[in-house]
Design a protein around this motif. Structure first.
Motif, short mmCIF file in Angstrom:
data_model
loop_
_atom_site.label_atom_id
_atom_site.label_comp_id
_atom_site.label_asym_id
_atom_site.label_seq_id
_atom_site.Cartn_x
_atom_site.Cartn_y
_atom_site.Cartn_z
N LYS A 272 -0.57 3.87 -2.53
CA LYS A 272 -1.89 4.37 -2.16
C LYS A 272 -1.80 5.29 -0.95
O LYS A 272 -2.46 6.34 -0.89
N TYR A 273 -0.96 4.92 0.01
CA TYR A 273 -0.79 5.74 1.21
C TYR A 273 -0.06 7.04 0.88
O TYR A 273 -0.47 8.13 1.28
N LEU B 109 0.82 -1.22 0.00
CA LEU B 109 0.00 0.00 0.00
C LEU B 109 0.85 1.27 0.00
O LEU B 109 0.34 2.35 0.27
N THR C 73 -1.80 10.13 -0.61
CA THR C 73 -2.67 10.97 0.22
C THR C 73 -1.96 12.22 0.73
O THR C 73 -2.61 13.11 1.26
#
Length: 368
Positions: A359-360, A356, A363
């Motif tokens: 995806k992390y 991840l 942010t």
């Protein structure tokens, strides 16, 4: 400062390399989660674990849970290490501000008494705290009195007890009093036993949650909670991912660190995915619950969309915080927020959803 970090790295390196060796050679810790897949050689596994230690200054306890022992495994670089995650969470906290002033809301999340009081004041469902016990006396909030521990025997209660600053469900237990008889868990107990269990601690006495039957059937002894992570992107909270945590072997806690099971949730349908996972050394990958024999795949989570929308709304009250991992019980009436977490264990979520990192990291605002 730099010299200190180098010294710390070198000082802990032998122990971390020994852990890497143990992970690969221990017959329990090295069990594969993917028995249908071809595995790498033991030498290659060892070299990859050593490389992880050298690069990230920690042993990769989740190497086999991530499926990195498979010949066709995803790149290890897709996965964030635990220390990396902590570093980025720390950077996010350093930038927290409200109206130009530095703020840090972690104390609200960490203190379960403060967290519950704030949520009730804001109108969000959360377990009601009846009292605080310190092993010597009980502070009842309805009476605004601090009276003896023996006063518990004057009420018929069915409650849940947990440390005010506790983590991972450590030290949590069920407490009941019926006709002046005290029960710790399912066993008859005494005030002296309760005093020994709570001495020197600040233990919250909370109303028990009557969870929705659709979740209770998975494991009746524990309240099985959704871990839902919300993150602020461009000033607005949004869901990142979620999973269901389920107790195991009769435990009252659903935490993975105590043998609980985690199952991914399809965010569109609000149903459980095919496999549940335990963390080493408790087991590997499962299609059904070993205690209740209930299959996971396709099982609907009641009020899931309500839980997501409510978590997003609640995060607006904590909007300076970059991300929060909410522990949400599903009662018969709807979602009930048990806790909020700043350290919400991204590494465990990677067991379910793969690496991840991207995806992390997406942010965070782009670097200028």
């Amino acid at each position: 400062m730099l010299l200190g970090r180098v010294f710390d790295y070198v000082r802990h390196l032998p122990a971390r390399l020994h852990m890497a060796w143990s992970l690969v050679n221990d017959p329990v810790l090295s069990r594969t989660y993917y028995p249908e897949a071809d595995r790498k050689s033991k030498l290659r596994m060892l070299l990859e674990n050593v490389a992880w230690v050298l690069k990230k200054a920690e042993a990769n306890r989740w190497y086999f849970a991530y499926g990195l022992d498979r010949k066709q495994s995803p790149p290890a670089g897709d996965f964030l290490g635990r220390k990396e995650f902590w570093k980025y969470q720390k950077l996010a906290r350093a930038s927290q501000s409200l109206e130009g002033q530095r703020v840090d809301y972690r104390c609200i999340l960490n203190d379960k008494l403060v967290f519950g009081g704030l949520l009730r004041g804001l109108g969000f469902a959360t377990p009601k705290t009846l009292a605080v016990c310190d092993g010597e006396a009980v502070q009842w909030f309805d009476r605004n009195q601090r009276i003896s521990l023996e006063s518990l025997l004057d009420r018929d209660i069915e409650v849940f007890c947990k440390d005010r600053l506790g983590q991972c469900g450590i030290g949590a237990f069920q407490l009941a009093v019926r006709d002046k008889a005290l029960y710790l868990g399912n066993k008859r107990g005494t005030i002296d036993e309760l005093r020994a269990r709570t001495k020197g601690r600040h233990v919250l006495i909370q109303e028990r949650i009557a969870q929705h039957p659709d979740l209770a059937v998975l494991h009746t002894n524990s309240v099985n909670t959704i871990r839902l992570v919300t993150v602020v992107v461009d000033g607005e909270p949004r869901p990142l991912f979620s999973l269901l945590r389920i107790g195991n072997q009769g435990s009252v806690c659903d935490n993975c660190s105590s043998g609980g099971i985690m199952v991914g949730i399809d965010p569109e349908a609000g149903v459980l995915m095919r496999y549940g996972y335990t963390v080493p050394p408790y087991g590997t990958r499962l299609e059904y619950h070993p205690y209740s024999q209930v299959r996971f795949e396709g099982r609907r989570i009641p009020f899931y969309s309500d839980a997501v929308s409510t978590a997003v709304a609640l995060h607006r009250s904590f909007s300076p915080m970059h991300s929060i991992g909410w522990d949400i019980a599903i009662a018969e009436q709807g979602p009930c927020f048990v806790e909020g977490n700043d350290e919400w264990a991204l590494v465990l979520s990677q067991i379910l959803y793969g690496g991840l990192r991207d995806k992390y990291m997406a942010t965070f605002p782009p670097k200028r």
